[in-house]
Design an enzyme around this catalytic site. Structure first.
Site, PDB file in Angstrom:
ATOM      1  N   GLY A   1      -6.178 -28.464  -3.133  1.00  0.00           N
ATOM      2  CA  GLY A   1      -6.203 -28.545  -4.592  1.00  0.00           C
ATOM      3  C   GLY A   1      -4.921 -29.152  -5.145  1.00  0.00           C
ATOM      4  N   GLN A   2      -4.891 -29.365  -6.471  1.00  0.00           N
ATOM      5  CA  GLN A   2      -3.727 -30.055  -7.055  1.00  0.00           C
ATOM      6  C   GLN A   2      -2.436 -29.242  -6.921  1.00  0.00           C
ATOM      7  OE1 GLN A   2      -3.846 -30.923 -11.256  1.00  0.00           O
ATOM      8  NE2 GLN A   2      -5.132 -29.171 -11.750  1.00  0.00           N
TER       9      GLN A   2
ATOM     10  N   TYR B   1     -15.747 -17.929 -15.907  1.00  0.00           N
ATOM     11  CA  TYR B   1     -14.546 -18.256 -15.118  1.00  0.00           C
ATOM     12  C   TYR B   1     -13.403 -17.299 -15.481  1.00  0.00           C
ATOM     13  CZ  TYR B   1     -10.214 -20.791 -13.973  1.00  0.00           C
ATOM     14  OH  TYR B   1      -8.959 -21.131 -13.531  1.00  0.00           O
TER      15      TYR B   1
ATOM     16  N   THR C   1      -4.793 -17.463 -15.084  1.00  0.00           N
ATOM     17  CA  THR C   1      -5.014 -18.428 -16.161  1.00  0.00           C
ATOM     18  C   THR C   1      -4.947 -17.804 -17.554  1.00  0.00           C
ATOM     19  OG1 THR C   1      -6.800 -19.783 -17.123  1.00  0.00           O
ATOM     20  CG2 THR C   1      -7.488 -17.981 -15.740  1.00  0.00           C
ATOM     21  N   ASP C   2      -4.688 -18.647 -18.547  1.00  0.00           N
ATOM     22  CA  ASP C   2      -4.768 -18.190 -19.947  1.00  0.00           C
ATOM     23  C   ASP C   2      -6.200 -17.819 -20.327  1.00  0.00           C
ATOM     24  OD1 ASP C   2      -5.172 -21.233 -19.839  1.00  0.00           O
ATOM     25  OD2 ASP C   2      -6.017 -20.689 -21.793  1.00  0.00           O
TER      26      ASP C   2
ATOM     27  N   TYR D   1      -2.042 -17.271  -8.558  1.00  0.00           N
ATOM     28  CA  TYR D   1      -2.103 -17.933  -9.867  1.00  0.00           C
ATOM     29  C   TYR D   1      -3.343 -17.512 -10.648  1.00  0.00           C
ATOM     30  CZ  TYR D   1       1.715 -20.711  -8.114  1.00  0.00           C
ATOM     31  OH  TYR D   1       2.935 -21.090  -7.614  1.00  0.00           O
TER      32      TYR D   1
ATOM     33  N   ALA E   1      -8.986 -21.266  -5.508  1.00  0.00           N
ATOM     34  CA  ALA E   1      -9.752 -20.676  -6.612  1.00  0.00           C
ATOM     35  C   ALA E   1     -11.028 -21.468  -6.819  1.00  0.00           C
ATOM     36  CB  ALA E   1      -8.922 -20.693  -7.904  1.00  0.00           C
ATOM     37  N   TYR E   2     -11.972 -20.837  -7.473  1.00  0.00           N
ATOM     38  CA  TYR E   2     -13.168 -21.532  -7.969  1.00  0.00           C
ATOM     39  C   TYR E   2     -12.800 -21.991  -9.371  1.00  0.00           C
ATOM     40  CZ  TYR E   2     -18.017 -22.378  -9.326  1.00  0.00           C
ATOM     41  OH  TYR E   2     -19.196 -22.962  -9.753  1.00  0.00           O
TER      42      TYR E   2
HETATM   43  N1  LIG Z   1      -6.825 -26.453 -13.292  1.00  0.00           N
HETATM   44  C1  LIG Z   1      -6.446 -25.791 -14.372  1.00  0.00           C
HETATM   45  O1  LIG Z   1      -6.453 -26.324 -15.495  1.00  0.00           O
HETATM   46  C2  LIG Z   1      -5.953 -24.378 -14.274  1.00  0.00           C
HETATM   47  C3  LIG Z   1      -5.579 -23.734 -15.442  1.00  0.00           C
HETATM   48  C4  LIG Z   1      -5.113 -22.439 -15.342  1.00  0.00           C
HETATM   49  C5  LIG Z   1      -5.020 -21.819 -14.125  1.00  0.00           C
HETATM   50  N2  LIG Z   1      -5.413 -22.473 -13.002  1.00  0.00           N
HETATM   51  C6  LIG Z   1      -5.314 -21.763 -11.727  1.00  0.00           C
HETATM   52  O2  LIG Z   1      -4.311 -22.391 -10.937  1.00  0.00           O
HETATM   53  C7  LIG Z   1      -4.649 -22.294  -9.558  1.00  0.00           C
HETATM   54  C8  LIG Z   1      -4.647 -23.671  -8.915  1.00  0.00           C
HETATM   55  O3  LIG Z   1      -5.617 -24.497  -9.597  1.00  0.00           O
HETATM   56  P1  LIG Z   1      -5.888 -26.016  -9.167  1.00  0.00           P
HETATM   57  O4  LIG Z   1      -6.156 -26.777 -10.423  1.00  0.00           O
HETATM   58  O5  LIG Z   1      -4.834 -26.495  -8.221  1.00  0.00           O
HETATM   59  O6  LIG Z   1      -7.267 -25.866  -8.402  1.00  0.00           O
HETATM   60  P2  LIG Z   1      -8.081 -26.995  -7.614  1.00  0.00           P
HETATM   61  O7  LIG Z   1      -7.401 -28.300  -7.669  1.00  0.00           O
HETATM   62  O8  LIG Z   1      -9.491 -26.896  -8.106  1.00  0.00           O
HETATM   63  O9  LIG Z   1      -8.005 -26.449  -6.125  1.00  0.00           O
HETATM   64  C9  LIG Z   1      -8.593 -25.247  -5.764  1.00  0.00           C
HETATM   65  C10 LIG Z   1      -8.624 -25.223  -4.260  1.00  0.00           C
HETATM   66  O10 LIG Z   1      -9.190 -23.967  -3.866  1.00  0.00           O
HETATM   67  C11 LIG Z   1      -9.935 -24.203  -2.702  1.00  0.00           C
HETATM   68  N3  LIG Z   1     -10.929 -23.165  -2.499  1.00  0.00           N
HETATM   69  C12 LIG Z   1     -12.046 -22.909  -3.217  1.00  0.00           C
HETATM   70  N4  LIG Z   1     -12.726 -21.889  -2.662  1.00  0.00           N
HETATM   71  C13 LIG Z   1     -12.025 -21.508  -1.564  1.00  0.00           C
HETATM   72  C14 LIG Z   1     -12.220 -20.523  -0.565  1.00  0.00           C
HETATM   73  N5  LIG Z   1     -13.287 -19.721  -0.568  1.00  0.00           N
HETATM   74  N6  LIG Z   1     -11.285 -20.396   0.417  1.00  0.00           N
HETATM   75  C15 LIG Z   1     -10.198 -21.203   0.446  1.00  0.00           C
HETATM   76  N7  LIG Z   1      -9.974 -22.168  -0.453  1.00  0.00           N
HETATM   77  C16 LIG Z   1     -10.881 -22.312  -1.457  1.00  0.00           C
HETATM   78  C17 LIG Z   1     -10.594 -25.536  -2.944  1.00  0.00           C
HETATM   79  O11 LIG Z   1     -10.953 -26.100  -1.702  1.00  0.00           O
HETATM   80  P3  LIG Z   1     -12.298 -26.981  -1.572  1.00  0.00           P
HETATM   81  O12 LIG Z   1     -12.104 -28.129  -2.503  1.00  0.00           O
HETATM   82  O13 LIG Z   1     -12.335 -27.339  -0.148  1.00  0.00           O
HETATM   83  O14 LIG Z   1     -13.398 -26.060  -2.008  1.00  0.00           O
HETATM   84  C18 LIG Z   1      -9.478 -26.316  -3.628  1.00  0.00           C
HETATM   85  O15 LIG Z   1      -8.719 -27.030  -2.705  1.00  0.00           O
HETATM   86  C19 LIG Z   1      -6.002 -21.589  -9.523  1.00  0.00           C
HETATM   87  O16 LIG Z   1      -5.793 -20.214  -9.324  1.00  0.00           O
HETATM   88  C20 LIG Z   1      -6.575 -21.798 -10.892  1.00  0.00           C
HETATM   89  O17 LIG Z   1      -7.492 -20.788 -11.254  1.00  0.00           O
HETATM   90  C21 LIG Z   1      -5.857 -23.732 -13.042  1.00  0.00           C
END
Ligand SMILES: NC(=O)c1ccc[n+]([C@@H]2O[C@H](COP(=O)([O-])OP(=O)(O)OC[C@H]3O[C@@H](n4cnc5c(N)ncnc54)[C@H](OP(=O)(O)O)[C@@H]3O)[C@@H](O)[C@H]2O)c1
Length: 305
Positions: free
Chosen positions: A10-11, A133, A103-104, A101, A62-63
Site C-alpha cells: 500500500g501507499q 469503513y 482514520t478521521d 493506523y 487495511a481494507y
Molecule cells: N487512504 C486514505 O485516505 C486513508 C485515510 C485515513 C486513514 N487511512 C489508513 O491508513 C492506513 C494505510 O492506508 P493506505 O492508503 O496506505 O492503504 P492502501 O494503499 O489501500 O494499502 C492497504 C494495504 O493493505 C493490504 N491488505 C489488505 N488486506 C490485507 C490482509 N488481509 N492482510 C495483509 N495485508 C492486507 C493491501 O494489500 P493488497 O493490495 O494485496 O490487498 C494493501 O497493500 C490504513 O490503516 C488506512 O485505513 C488511510
C-alpha cells in the site's frame, strides 16, 4: 531497530520501505498481503518465527475501499475490525511495540462537530462513524484497546486523514491523471480537512516512537482546505509541467452533486496538538507538503506511462 511491516504493497507501506532503505541501523521485514495475511492469526508465529522477534510491528494493512465497504461489510470488518486485535495480541505476547493506523472516519464529521472543534478533532472527541469503513476502523481501535497494549507498552494508535503520496491510489494521483486527460473535472468543495502525506506520517510516527509515546494520537498536516483546493494545486502543477489537458477546468460542486455509496464526513480535520506535546514538533502546512509531493517526478512519470 527491528520492524515488521504489514500492508507493504500500500501507499503508506511503500513509504515505510523507502525510509528503511536509507537506514543502516534498521532491519525491516516487509510483508505484502500474499506473504502475511493479517486475517490469519494462526500463521503469525510461523511467518514471523523465521526471523528475530521485532521491536515494533507497523501495521499499514487495511481494507481501504470506502464505497465497497458498504457491501463488503463483513470483509471490511474482518480486516479492519478483527485483525488489528489479533496483531495487538501477538505484540502483547511477544513484548513488541505496535504501530497501527486509523482514520478521521471514526468521527461523524458533522457541521456540529466542526463548530465544536474548529481547529480539528482532538483525540478524545466522541466517535460516531457515518459509514461502514469508519465503523470497521473504529472496531479495530476498540479491539486493540481491549488487549491493553496501549496502556502497557509504548504502542501507538495513530489516526490520519486524506492520506496522499506521489505513488499509489489517492486523491492527488487521481487528480494528476484526470488533469492530463479531461477538459472538465468536478470536485467537491464542501468537505473540509487537510491531506496527510505519507512521508510526513512516517517522520511523525518515528518521532513518536523516539519520544516513547503511547496511546491514540492524531497525525497529519497543519491548515485546512477542501478537496477542490487540493485539486486546484494539482492542476496548477500539471499546467506548469505542460501536462494538463489544454481546456482543463475545475468545477466546484457540493457533495450532494457527487453521490457515492458511502456517506463522507463533511469535516475531516484532526488536531495535531497532542503530537506536538509529545514531540515538540509542528506538522507542516498541507500546502507545503503537497508542493513537495507534486515536485516528485515519480508522480508525473507514473501518470504518463
Ligand atoms: N487512504 C486514505 O485516505 C486513508 C485515510 C485515513 C486513514 N487511512 C489508513 O491508513 C492506513 C494505510 O492506508 P493506505 O492508503 O496506505 O492503504 P492502501 O494503499 O489501500 O494499502 C492497504 C494495504 O493493505 C493490504 N491488505 C489488505 N488486506 C490485507 C490482509 N488481509 N492482510 C495483509 N495485508 C492486507 C493491501 O494489500 P493488497 O493490495 O494485496 O490487498 C494493501 O497493500 C490504513 O490503516 C488506512 O485505513 C488511510
Amino acid at each position: 531497530m527491528k520492524i515488521v511491516l504489514t500492508g507493504a504493497g500500500g501507499q503508506l507501506g511503500q513509504q515505510w520501505q523507502q525510509w528503511a532503505a536509507s537506514q543502516s541501523e534498521v532491519t525491516l521485514w516487509a510483508y505484502s498481503s500474499a506473504q502475511l495475511d493479517i486475517t490469519k492469526p494462526d500463521t503469525f508465529d510461523e511467518v514471523l518465527g523465521r526471523h528475530d522477534v521485532p521491536d515494533v510491528w507497523v501495521n499499514c494493512a487495511a481494507y481501504t475501499q470506502v464505497d465497497d465497504a458498504e457491501t463488503e461489510t463483513a470483509r471490511a470488518m474482518l480486516v479492519n475490525g478483527d485483525a488489528p486485535g489479533w496483531i495487538a495480541q501477538w505484540c502483547v505476547e511477544h513484548a513488541c511495540r505496535l504501530v497501527h493506523y486509523s482514520t478521521d472516519y471514526v468521527f461523524s464529521g458533522s457541521t456540529e462537530d466542526q463548530a465544536s472543534y474548529p481547529e480539528g478533532y482532538p483525540e478524545e472527541a466522541p466517535t460516531n462513524p457515518v459509514n461502514a469503513y469508519g465503523q470497521s476502523k473504529l472496531a479495530g481501535e476498540q479491539a486493540i484497546q481491549s488487549t491493553g497494549i496501549l496502556a502497557s507498552s509504548k504502542s501507538l494508535l495513530l489516526r490520519v486523514a486524506w492520506l496522499c503520496s506521489p505513488h499509489g491510489r489517492n486523491f492527488v494521483t487521481t487528480m494528476a491523471r484526470l488533469a492530463t486527460q479531461r477538459p472538465k473535472v468536478r470536485v467537491v468543495d464542501d468537505q473540509t480537512g487537510a491531506p496527510a502525506f505519507c512521508d510526513d506520517v512516517v517522520t511523525q510516527t518515528l518521532a513518536l516512537l523516539l519520544a516513547q509515546a503511547s496511546g491514540i494520537i492524531h497525525l497529519g498536516s497543519a491548515g485546512q482546505g477542501t478537496w477542490a483546493d487540493v485539486a486546484n494545486a494539482v492542476f496548477g502543477q500539471a499546467r506548469t509541467r505542460g501536462l494538463a489537458h489544454p481546456a482543463l477546468t475545475l468545477h466546484q460542486i457540493p457533495t450532494s452533486d457527487y453521490p457515492t455509496p458511502a456517506t463522507r464526513p463533511h469535516f475531516s480535520k484532526l488536531s495535531t496538538e497532542k503530537f506536538t506535546v509529545f514531540t515538540g514538533l509542528y506538522p507542516p502546512d498541507w500546502r507545503d507538503s503537497l508542493s513537495r509531493c507534486l515536485a516528485d517526478p515519480t508522480l508525473w512519470s507514473t501518470i504518463k506511462s
